[in-house]
Design a protein around this motif. Structure first.
Motif, PDB file in Angstrom:
ATOM      1  N   LEU A 136       3.968 -14.693  17.362  1.00 12.10           N
ATOM      2  CA  LEU A 136       5.044 -13.931  15.858  1.00 12.10           C
ATOM      3  C   LEU A 136       3.665 -12.716  15.404  1.00 12.10           C
ATOM      4  O   LEU A 136       2.744 -13.072  15.353  1.00 12.10           O
ATOM      5  N   VAL A 137       4.832 -11.714  15.709  1.00 15.06           N
ATOM      6  CA  VAL A 137       4.094 -10.463  14.242  1.00 15.06           C
ATOM      7  C   VAL A 137       4.300 -10.420  13.579  1.00 15.06           C
ATOM      8  O   VAL A 137       5.768 -10.663  13.247  1.00 15.06           O
ATOM      9  N   SER A 138       3.114  -9.884  12.587  1.00 17.61           N
ATOM     10  CA  SER A 138       3.725 -10.098  11.138  1.00 17.61           C
ATOM     11  C   SER A 138       2.912  -8.965  10.535  1.00 17.61           C
ATOM     12  O   SER A 138       2.240  -8.701  10.945  1.00 17.61           O
ATOM     13  N   THR A 139       3.424  -8.367   8.654  1.00 18.91           N
ATOM     14  CA  THR A 139       2.372  -6.753   9.155  1.00 18.91           C
ATOM     15  C   THR A 139       3.819  -7.245   7.100  1.00 18.91           C
ATOM     16  O   THR A 139       4.686  -7.575   7.300  1.00 18.91           O
ATOM     17  N   VAL A 140       3.194  -6.296   6.779  1.00 21.22           N
ATOM     18  CA  VAL A 140       3.459  -5.870   5.169  1.00 21.22           C
ATOM     19  C   VAL A 140       2.965  -4.030   5.046  1.00 21.22           C
ATOM     20  O   VAL A 140       1.834  -4.340   4.919  1.00 21.22           O
ATOM     21  N   ASP A 141       3.879  -3.977   4.279  1.00 21.00           N
ATOM     22  CA  ASP A 141       3.855  -2.317   3.988  1.00 21.00           C
ATOM     23  C   ASP A 141       5.057  -1.790   3.512  1.00 21.00           C
ATOM     24  O   ASP A 141       6.358  -2.180   3.016  1.00 21.00           O
ATOM     25  N   PHE A 142       3.986  -1.475   2.126  1.00 19.90           N
ATOM     26  CA  PHE A 142       5.007  -0.766   1.258  1.00 19.90           C
ATOM     27  C   PHE A 142       4.814   0.333   0.092  1.00 19.90           C
ATOM     28  O   PHE A 142       3.596   0.479   0.366  1.00 19.90           O
ATOM     29  N   PHE A 143       5.147   1.257  -0.765  1.00 19.93           N
ATOM     30  CA  PHE A 143       4.514   2.390  -1.119  1.00 19.93           C
ATOM     31  C   PHE A 143       5.791   3.452  -2.081  1.00 19.93           C
ATOM     32  O   PHE A 143       6.454   2.392  -2.621  1.00 19.93           O
ATOM     33  N   THR A 144       4.621   4.168  -2.425  1.00 20.70           N
ATOM     34  CA  THR A 144       5.845   4.879  -3.985  1.00 20.70           C
ATOM     35  C   THR A 144       7.205   6.594  -2.913  1.00 20.70           C
ATOM     36  O   THR A 144       6.739   5.960  -2.171  1.00 20.70           O
ATOM     37  N   PRO A 145       7.664   6.268  -4.150  1.00 21.79           N
ATOM     38  CA  PRO A 145       8.935   7.329  -3.762  1.00 21.79           C
ATOM     39  C   PRO A 145       8.004   8.550  -3.509  1.00 21.79           C
ATOM     40  O   PRO A 145       7.973   9.171  -3.934  1.00 21.79           O
ATOM     41  N   ILE A 146       8.683   8.826  -1.638  1.00 21.48           N
ATOM     42  CA  ILE A 146       8.420  10.592  -1.363  1.00 21.48           C
ATOM     43  C   ILE A 146       9.600  11.158  -1.682  1.00 21.48           C
ATOM     44  O   ILE A 146       9.504  12.699  -1.048  1.00 21.48           O
ATOM     45  N   VAL A 147      10.104  10.599  -1.682  1.00 23.09           N
ATOM     46  CA  VAL A 147      11.955  10.948  -2.183  1.00 23.09           C
ATOM     47  C   VAL A 147      12.621  10.895  -3.342  1.00 23.09           C
ATOM     48  O   VAL A 147      12.305  10.518  -3.632  1.00 23.09           O
TER      49      VAL A 147
END
Length: 344
Positions: free
Chosen positions: A67-78
């Motif tokens: 099982l592979v897990s990750t989290v990623d989020f960011f602010t708008p670039i568009v």
């Protein structure tokens, strides 16, 4: 007050709500290393196949399943909320794909919007849902909050055979390095945000192509999932990472440190027109330092398998360029890199 001046109207630009855009909002490499060291998250985690320091975590569930897990989020670039959702989804899933995990993909959405931009949330979420559907994945829930800076992304899980996982520890001297998307999203989108303001005339004199065209191409690359690249590469590559906020040179440094090797970058494929824009704004694209958002995979492959990798990527319709090599020694550096302007 006119509609054009009212927060939350259709004319409101998402990028106006943040000071840092896309993956450039990531904490810098040195600061992140210091943070992890301070809390003791620098040692090998024996209970995990992959842990801190890799693009995603991996835990063995069975002899033939991880099982592979990750989290990623960011602010708008568009500014378009639907495109923002698509970019955020592709970027979040990319960390799982960088490990070779392409099956059973699901996402728990992480979404934050200012109170006055709540009407943009449905379009952002629709972009995330559609992007994961295109990656043969699903949105399985999430968490949404009110926040002064808008952001989007998610916690992504996927599965793979443990024997087929890729990481950054197994690159070896003599390996060739390939990149599966051109660079330049930061200068492309940075210039696009100010093309109608006080810098309009300067940009027109600087950019060798239409700013709108450069921005369209950058958005197309950012909304191109890395799933096909991962599928084609995992039978041939020995190591992989995805290129995001640390830039190509920064990600090469991670590869070099984790595998205890040296890395030489000899070629930089860039979105046509972005080198000139980088010069104008000082993003460091030619030095490999410009932040990338939803960038390509950086793949390490033994020289004798290079032709097989190239054939597999070509058959899958995946852009790719050989950008360097793995050497004895340590650290990552650019060696008089050839700049290739890429246009769609």
């Amino acid at each position: 007050m006119s509609d054009a001046d009212t927060p939350g109207t259709d004319s409101t630009r998402l990028t106006e709500y943040v000071e840092l855009h896309g993956c450039s909002c990531k904490v810098g490499q040195d600061d992140l290393d210091a943070l992890l060291s301070e809390v003791g998250l620098t040692d090998q985690q024996d209970e995990l196949l992959l842990g801190v320091g890799e693009d995603a975590a991996a835990q063995r569930l069975r002899d033939d399943l991880a099982l592979v897990s990750t989290v990623d989020f960011f602010t708008p670039i568009v500014d378009d909320p639907y495109d923002f959702g698509r970019v955020a989804a592709c970027n979040a899933a990319s960390d799982a794909f960088a490990t070779g995990a392409i099956d059973d993909v699901s996402c728990r959405v992480v979404l934050g919007v200012p109170r006055e931009l709540r009407d943009r949330a449905p379009a952002i979420l629709a972009g995330i849902v559609d992007a994961f559907a295109a990656m043969e994945g699903t949105v399985a829930g999430g968490h949404t909050i009110l926040n002064p800076w808008p952001f989007a992304g998610g916690a992504v899980t996927a599965t793979a055979d443990p024997d087929h996982l890729l990481d950054t520890r197994t690159a070896a001297p003599g390996d060739q390095l390939y990149l599966t998307k051109p660079l330049g999203t930061q200068p492309a989108m940075g210039a696009l945000r100010v093309k109608d303001g006080e810098f309009a005339e300067m940009l027109e004199e600087t950019a060798p192509r239409s700013m709108d065209r450069i921005g369209e191409e950058a958005t197309t690359w950012m909304t191109t999932p890395n799933r096909a690249a991962a599928t084609a590469a995992r039978e041939h590559a020995t190591a992989a990472t995805d290129v995001t906020g640390f830039g190509l040179l920064g990600q090469a440094r991670v590869l070099a440190e984790n595998a205890d090797v040296g890395v030489e970058i000899t070629s930089l494929p860039v979105i046509a027109g972005t080198v000139e824009l980088s010069h104008l704004f000082g993003y460091g694209l030619e030095e490999g330092e410009s932040a990338e958002t939803s960038g390509g995979l950086l793949l390490s492959v033994p020289a004798e398998r290079s032709a097989d990798l190239e054939a597999a990527l070509s058959d899958a319709g995946v852009f790719h360029r050989r950008v360097g090599r793995v050497t004895d020694g340590s650290g990552a550096r650019l060696t008089d890199p050839e700049i290739e302007a890429v246009s769609r």
